[in-house]
Each structure stands twice: as structure tokens, then as C-alpha cells.
Write a protein that holds these residues in place. Structure first.
Motif, PDB file in Angstrom:
ATOM      1  N   ASN A   2       0.856  -1.189   0.000  1.00 24.89           N
ATOM      2  CA  ASN A   2       0.000   0.000   0.000  1.00 24.89           C
ATOM      3  C   ASN A   2       0.891   1.237   0.000  1.00 24.89           C
ATOM      4  O   ASN A   2       1.519   1.557   1.007  1.00 24.89           O
ATOM      5  CB  ASN A   2      -0.906   0.012   1.231  1.00 24.89           C
ATOM      6  N   VAL A   3       0.955   1.902  -1.148  1.00 28.35           N
ATOM      7  CA  VAL A   3       1.852   3.041  -1.322  1.00 28.35           C
ATOM      8  C   VAL A   3       1.076   4.339  -1.173  1.00 28.35           C
ATOM      9  O   VAL A   3       0.067   4.551  -1.850  1.00 28.35           O
ATOM     10  CB  VAL A   3       2.526   2.991  -2.709  1.00 28.35           C
ATOM     11  N   LEU A   4       1.554   5.196  -0.285  1.00 26.11           N
ATOM     12  CA  LEU A   4       0.969   6.518  -0.092  1.00 26.11           C
ATOM     13  C   LEU A   4       1.786   7.533  -0.866  1.00 26.11           C
ATOM     14  O   LEU A   4       3.016   7.586  -0.744  1.00 26.11           O
ATOM     15  CB  LEU A   4       0.976   6.884   1.392  1.00 26.11           C
ATOM     16  N   ALA A   5       1.131   8.363  -1.678  1.00 24.31           N
ATOM     17  CA  ALA A   5       1.804   9.415  -2.434  1.00 24.31           C
ATOM     18  C   ALA A   5       1.338  10.779  -1.939  1.00 24.31           C
ATOM     19  O   ALA A   5       0.144  10.982  -1.685  1.00 24.31           O
ATOM     20  CB  ALA A   5       1.527   9.276  -3.929  1.00 24.31           C
ATOM     21  N   ILE A   6       2.280  11.720  -1.836  1.00 25.87           N
ATOM     22  CA  ILE A   6       1.998  13.060  -1.331  1.00 25.87           C
ATOM     23  C   ILE A   6       2.606  14.087  -2.271  1.00 25.87           C
ATOM     24  O   ILE A   6       3.809  14.053  -2.547  1.00 25.87           O
ATOM     25  CB  ILE A   6       2.591  13.269   0.081  1.00 25.87           C
ATOM     26  N   ASP A   7       1.800  15.021  -2.748  1.00 21.41           N
ATOM     27  CA  ASP A   7       2.300  16.097  -3.599  1.00 21.41           C
ATOM     28  C   ASP A   7       1.720  17.426  -3.132  1.00 21.41           C
ATOM     29  O   ASP A   7       0.528  17.694  -3.284  1.00 21.41           O
ATOM     30  CB  ASP A   7       1.925  15.853  -5.064  1.00 21.41           C
ATOM     31  N   THR A   8       2.579  18.256  -2.555  1.00 23.48           N
ATOM     32  CA  THR A   8       2.186  19.608  -2.150  1.00 23.48           C
ATOM     33  C   THR A   8       3.145  20.626  -2.775  1.00 23.48           C
ATOM     34  O   THR A   8       3.294  21.737  -2.271  1.00 23.48           O
ATOM     35  CB  THR A   8       2.217  19.772  -0.614  1.00 23.48           C
ATOM     36  N   PRO A  66      11.039  20.368  -8.382  1.00 26.15           N
ATOM     37  CA  PRO A  66      10.933  21.776  -7.993  1.00 26.15           C
ATOM     38  C   PRO A  66       9.486  22.225  -7.837  1.00 26.15           C
ATOM     39  O   PRO A  66       8.561  21.464  -8.099  1.00 26.15           O
ATOM     40  CB  PRO A  66      11.614  22.494  -9.157  1.00 26.15           C
ATOM     41  N   GLY A  67       9.335  23.480  -7.423  1.00 27.79           N
ATOM     42  CA  GLY A  67       8.016  24.052  -7.233  1.00 27.79           C
ATOM     43  C   GLY A  67       8.075  25.160  -6.203  1.00 27.79           C
ATOM     44  O   GLY A  67       9.102  25.827  -6.045  1.00 27.79           O
ATOM     45  N   SER A  68       6.976  25.342  -5.504  1.00 26.01           N
ATOM     46  CA  SER A  68       6.928  26.328  -4.437  1.00 26.01           C
ATOM     47  C   SER A  68       7.855  25.905  -3.300  1.00 26.01           C
ATOM     48  O   SER A  68       7.792  24.766  -2.827  1.00 26.01           O
ATOM     49  CB  SER A  68       5.486  26.443  -3.917  1.00 26.01           C
ATOM     50  N   SER A  95       8.743  16.598  -9.222  1.00 24.59           N
ATOM     51  CA  SER A  95       7.384  17.126  -9.371  1.00 24.59           C
ATOM     52  C   SER A  95       7.022  17.322 -10.838  1.00 24.59           C
ATOM     53  O   SER A  95       5.846  17.214 -11.220  1.00 24.59           O
ATOM     54  CB  SER A  95       7.262  18.461  -8.628  1.00 24.59           C
ATOM     55  N   LEU A  96       8.016  17.613 -11.659  1.00 23.73           N
ATOM     56  CA  LEU A  96       7.777  17.776 -13.096  1.00 23.73           C
ATOM     57  C   LEU A  96       7.510  16.434 -13.762  1.00 23.73           C
ATOM     58  O   LEU A  96       6.668  16.317 -14.653  1.00 23.73           O
ATOM     59  CB  LEU A  96       8.966  18.473 -13.748  1.00 23.73           C
ATOM     60  N   ALA A  97       8.212  15.404 -13.326  1.00 23.81           N
ATOM     61  CA  ALA A  97       8.001  14.070 -13.892  1.00 23.81           C
ATOM     62  C   ALA A  97       6.588  13.580 -13.648  1.00 23.81           C
ATOM     63  O   ALA A  97       6.018  12.855 -14.473  1.00 23.81           O
ATOM     64  CB  ALA A  97       9.009  13.088 -13.296  1.00 23.81           C
ATOM     65  N   VAL A  98       6.004  13.972 -12.524  1.00 25.67           N
ATOM     66  CA  VAL A  98       4.637  13.551 -12.207  1.00 25.67           C
ATOM     67  C   VAL A  98       3.662  14.051 -13.272  1.00 25.67           C
ATOM     68  O   VAL A  98       2.792  13.306 -13.746  1.00 25.67           O
ATOM     69  CB  VAL A  98       4.206  14.064 -10.813  1.00 25.67           C
ATOM     70  N   ILE A  99       3.807  15.320 -13.662  1.00 31.03           N
ATOM     71  CA  ILE A  99       2.915  15.879 -14.685  1.00 31.03           C
ATOM     72  C   ILE A  99       3.181  15.237 -16.036  1.00 31.03           C
ATOM     73  O   ILE A  99       2.258  14.905 -16.783  1.00 31.03           O
ATOM     74  CB  ILE A  99       3.076  17.404 -14.786  1.00 31.03           C
ATOM     75  N   ALA A 100       4.459  15.051 -16.360  1.00 26.48           N
ATOM     76  CA  ALA A 100       4.803  14.428 -17.636  1.00 26.48           C
ATOM     77  C   ALA A 100       4.243  13.019 -17.733  1.00 26.48           C
ATOM     78  O   ALA A 100       3.758  12.593 -18.789  1.00 26.48           O
ATOM     79  CB  ALA A 100       6.322  14.400 -17.808  1.00 26.48           C
ATOM     80  N   PRO A 213      14.728  18.132  -0.321  1.00 26.72           N
ATOM     81  CA  PRO A 213      13.981  18.534  -1.512  1.00 26.72           C
ATOM     82  C   PRO A 213      14.922  18.973  -2.628  1.00 26.72           C
ATOM     83  O   PRO A 213      16.084  19.311  -2.391  1.00 26.72           O
ATOM     84  CB  PRO A 213      13.132  19.721  -1.020  1.00 26.72           C
ATOM     85  N   ASN A 214      14.396  19.005  -3.840  1.00 27.55           N
ATOM     86  CA  ASN A 214      15.140  19.542  -4.979  1.00 27.55           C
ATOM     87  C   ASN A 214      14.525  20.880  -5.359  1.00 27.55           C
ATOM     88  O   ASN A 214      13.614  20.948  -6.183  1.00 27.55           O
ATOM     89  CB  ASN A 214      15.086  18.581  -6.168  1.00 27.55           C
ATOM     90  N   TYR A 215      15.021  21.946  -4.752  1.00 26.51           N
ATOM     91  CA  TYR A 215      14.475  23.274  -5.025  1.00 26.51           C
ATOM     92  C   TYR A 215      14.974  23.819  -6.368  1.00 26.51           C
ATOM     93  O   TYR A 215      14.394  24.758  -6.913  1.00 26.51           O
ATOM     94  CB  TYR A 215      14.882  24.249  -3.920  1.00 26.51           C
ATOM     95  N   ILE A 216      16.064  23.283  -6.877  1.00 24.95           N
ATOM     96  CA  ILE A 216      16.795  23.754  -8.054  1.00 24.95           C
ATOM     97  C   ILE A 216      17.474  25.096  -7.780  1.00 24.95           C
ATOM     98  O   ILE A 216      18.622  25.305  -8.080  1.00 24.95           O
ATOM     99  CB  ILE A 216      15.915  23.834  -9.324  1.00 24.95           C
ATOM    100  N   ARG A 217      16.779  26.020  -7.201  1.00 28.31           N
ATOM    101  CA  ARG A 217      17.423  27.274  -6.804  1.00 28.31           C
ATOM    102  C   ARG A 217      17.042  27.567  -5.360  1.00 28.31           C
ATOM    103  O   ARG A 217      16.038  27.067  -4.843  1.00 28.31           O
ATOM    104  CB  ARG A 217      16.987  28.427  -7.691  1.00 28.31           C
TER     105      ARG A 217
END
Length: 232
Positions: A2-8, A66-68, A95-100, A213-217
Motif C-alpha cells: 500500500n503506497v501513499l503518495a503526497i504532492d504539495t 521543484p516548485g513552491s 514534481s515535473l516528472a509527475v505531470i509528464a 527537496p530539490n528546489y533547483i534554486r
């Protein structure tokens, strides 16, 4: 399993639970509200709705950026805490891979997911499905939209652009790439947390304590603080 996924990682809040090849439950909102007070109640409600208890969870997969800056930090902190308390593996996914992943499976070309990064910049990367798996063609980065589309001009296939911030950059993209640019439908812009779960379910767990996290910047405030220290 049972895998829980979280995206904020951005405005959308996404929670999902999958079991092997089945999506047991999925929760998505796209509103400008504080994730920090909403994500745990959302997780608790979804776990209960799926007739599970926290002890039934076997892995946590989180969108690591990345993201907020604040959004990414909230999701990663909660994911790390749950993984540590429940003694289960933690996996981070772009986070970008999720949309792709959500739009690229049946697209015969490349996918460029994007988030607005202000000042004419975007967070983006380039992805493609190959043999049924999502492959990274260009790593995630922060880049001026103009520079990004110039890099894509020479590609041999169409590029599908997707993301809730796409309207901010769509005119510039269309002008530069013309017919080579394809734009996702409005219902496809929210990241699907079930996609996040499937991307991470077979990956090995990462060290919880060193996971970041991977903030990139750097966050803007942090960058200004470091710059001020250099000038002292």
C-alpha cells in the motif's frame, strides 16, 4: 503493498494510495490554501476511506520539487516524518516528472512539463515514454522560456507542454515553435498523485535523514541573505 503518495509542491494538493496495480483512492484540489493545515487531514481521511490504517502503509512517495519552496518543504517534511514513524521506505520523485507521466503515455513525442518561476523563467525538463517507461531526456532546470524553446527548436518530434502555469508562457512558446508545440487540455494540468505513486512504487527507499527537496534554486529570501553575507 500500500503506497501513499503526497504532492504539495505547488497549488494543487494531491494524495493517493495504490495497491500493486490498483488505484485505491485519490484526492486532488487546486486552490490557493495552506497545505500545512490540510495535508494531514487529507491523508487521514483517504486512509480511512480505503479501509486502511497507517500501519497498513508500506511506502511513502513524495513529490520532491521543484516548485513552491514552502509547498515542497511541507510535503517532504510530512513524508519523512511518516516514513520514520511507520518505519517504511521513502522515495522522492521529480514534481515535473509527475505531470509528464500523466499526459505522455500516449503521446508520440516529447513532454515539457512546466511551472512558472517568475521573471520570465520556468522550471521545466524534457521527458519521453520509451518502451512503456518515462525517460528523462533533459534534466529539470530553471531557465528563461525564450532560452528553453530555442533549445527545443531542433528536436525531431512534437513537444507536448503541460502545467497549470502554461497560460503564462503559451504565447511565447507557440510563437517560437509554431506547429511543433502541442498544448495539453485543461483537465490534464493538475499532477495526478496516483501517477506519483506508480513512479515511485518500485524504486528503492532513500535514506530518510539525508533526504532533501530539490528546489533547483535557493528561495529568494535565502539567496538575498547569502548575497548580503558575501558583501560584508
Amino acid at each position: 503493498m500500500n503506497v501513499l503518495a503526497i504532492d504539495t509542491s505547488n497549488y494543487p494538493l494531491g494524495i493517493a494510495i495504490i495497491n500493486e496495480e490498483k488505484v485505491m483512492g485519490e484526492y486532488i484540489t487546486n486552490v490557493k490554501k495552506n497545505h500545512s493545515i490540510r495535508v494531514m487531514p487529507a491523508i487521514e481521511a483517504l486512509v480511512k476511506e480505503c479501509d486502511l490504517t497507517p500501519a497498513d502503509l508500506t511506502k511513502v512517495v513524495v513529490a520532491k520539487g521543484p516548485g513552491s519552496y514552502t509547498g515542497v518543504r511541507i510535503g517532504v517534511t510530512i513524508a519523512k516524518t511518516l516514513a520514520w514513524i511507520l518505519n517504511i521506505p521513502l522515495v522522492g520523485i521529480s514534481s515535473l516528472a509527475v505531470i509528464a507521466s500523466g499526459v505522455g503515455r500516449y503521446f508520440n513525442g516529447y513532454v515539457s512539463p512546466l511551472f512558472d518561476a517568475r521573471r520570465g523563467q520556468i522550471y521545466t525538463g524534457l521527458y519521453q515514454y520509451q518502451n512503456g517507461k518515462l525517460v528523462t531526456i533533459k534534466n529539470d532546470e530553471i531557465i528563461l522560456t525564450e532560452d528553453w524553446v530555442n533549445q527545443l527548436r531542433g528536436l525531431d518530434k512534437s513537444i507536448l507542454f503541460v502545467g497549470n502555469d502554461l497560460p503564462l508562457h503559451q504565447v511565447a512558446i507557440k510563437k517560437a515553435l509554431e506547429e511543433k508545440a502541442v498544448f495539453a487540455e485543461i483537465t490534464e494540468h493538475n499532477p495526478r498523485p496516483s501517477e506519483l505513486a506508480f513512479l515511485g512504487k518500485d524504486k528503492p527507499g532513500e535514506d530518510i535523514h539525508s533526504f532533501v527537496p530539490n528546489y533547483i534554486r535557493l528561495a529568494e529570501a535565502e539567496a538575498k541573505w547569502l548575497e548580503s553575507k558575501k558583501n560584508q
